[in-house]
Scaffold this active site. Sequence first.
Site, short mmCIF file in Angstrom:
data_model
loop_
_atom_site.label_atom_id
_atom_site.label_comp_id
_atom_site.label_asym_id
_atom_site.label_seq_id
_atom_site.Cartn_x
_atom_site.Cartn_y
_atom_site.Cartn_z
N SER A 15 1.07 -1.16 0.00
CA SER A 15 -0.18 0.06 0.05
C SER A 15 0.84 1.31 0.10
CB SER A 15 -0.97 -0.09 1.21
OG SER A 15 -1.84 1.10 1.32
N TYR A 22 -4.63 8.21 -6.34
CA TYR A 22 -3.82 7.09 -5.91
C TYR A 22 -4.19 6.85 -4.49
CZ TYR A 22 0.91 5.31 -4.18
OH TYR A 22 1.88 4.57 -3.66
N LYS A 55 -5.06 3.18 -2.79
CA LYS A 55 -4.06 2.52 -1.70
C LYS A 55 -5.07 2.16 -0.42
CE LYS A 55 -0.11 1.90 -3.91
NZ LYS A 55 0.50 0.70 -4.27
#
Length: 271
Positions: free
Chosen positions: A144, A158, A162
């Site tokens: 992650s 993004y 994650k």
Amino acid sequence: MKFKRQHVIITGGSSGIGKATAIMLVQEGAHVSIVARHLETLETAKAELEAVKVYPEQHIICLSADVSQHDQIELAIARCVEELGPPDILIASAGISHPGYFHELPLHIFEETMAINYFGTLYAIRSVLPFMQQNKRGHIVIISSGAGLIGIYGYTPYSPSKFALRGLAESLRGELKYFGIDVSIVYPPDTDTPQLAVENLTKPHETKLITGTAKTWSPEGVAATILQGLLKNDFVITPGLEMKLLQGWHSMLAPVINWYFDKIVKGVRSI
Ligand SMILES: NC(=O)c1ccc[n+]([C@@H]2O[C@H](COP(=O)([O-])OP(=O)(O)OC[C@H]3O[C@@H](n4cnc5c(N)ncnc54)[C@H](OP(=O)(O)O)[C@@H]3O)[C@@H](O)[C@H]2O)c1
């Protein structure tokens, strides 16, 4: 050497954190398969891995596949298994990041980031799972990010990808435990890799100031922490104190962090 003769498959193993982890695992005696899209980078990485082998029968293979395409990653992993046997460890490191202002970024960036970072990891896990279930053992490592613990200005494509990996790891851990399969999730801070260099091309100034407050790690430093976490069988792997505190206290810290980030952004906006 715990990793000696183990078969480790690493998506994104041709560069950055994935490659640094691959090198350390080869130095520990593991057989390593690396998977990524670009064959030239894969071949270069393979040569680097070959150079640090610790015994002649140690095998290194590289395969080209796009993790966001289920059929491609499934086939690549099946080939790795054909050549080197069932995987003992999967490290899902393949990922991309394209920061920018939410209102300016084209929609395809959000879709592609989720397809590679989230679904690419999920597809790789689904592809190794039957082999690990059959063997009643295995270890899955999901990469992650610190941006998977707190939302960061400029990281709207993004951060959610994650965060999604955190949800996957947390819900999967208990399910796979009963098959003898361990799950770990890694929250690396900013790390000096080609991805970070590409990010810096589109990163908003505000994001640079925010992320610039933390130390940038080397890929080798992150890889060493991953190996330590694997050895200790840690579910959560946090390189450094900042990530450890963030992982343990993110909800409590969020108001202070948001205040601090807003202060940085205000400083830029009022110029
Ligand atoms: N660097 C950081 O600051 C940082 C911080 C926190 C977390 N992370 C995470 O750590 C992981 C590794 O990042 P990195 O910084 O080491 O990046 P990197 O050096 O750019 O390496 C990314 C790797 O993923 C592969 N990849 C990308 N898209 C792929 C796809 N669709 N299918 C298959 N392989 C693909 C790349 O090869 P090809 O392009 O040839 O496919 C490359 O091998 C990522 O998940 C990243 O989000 C990085």
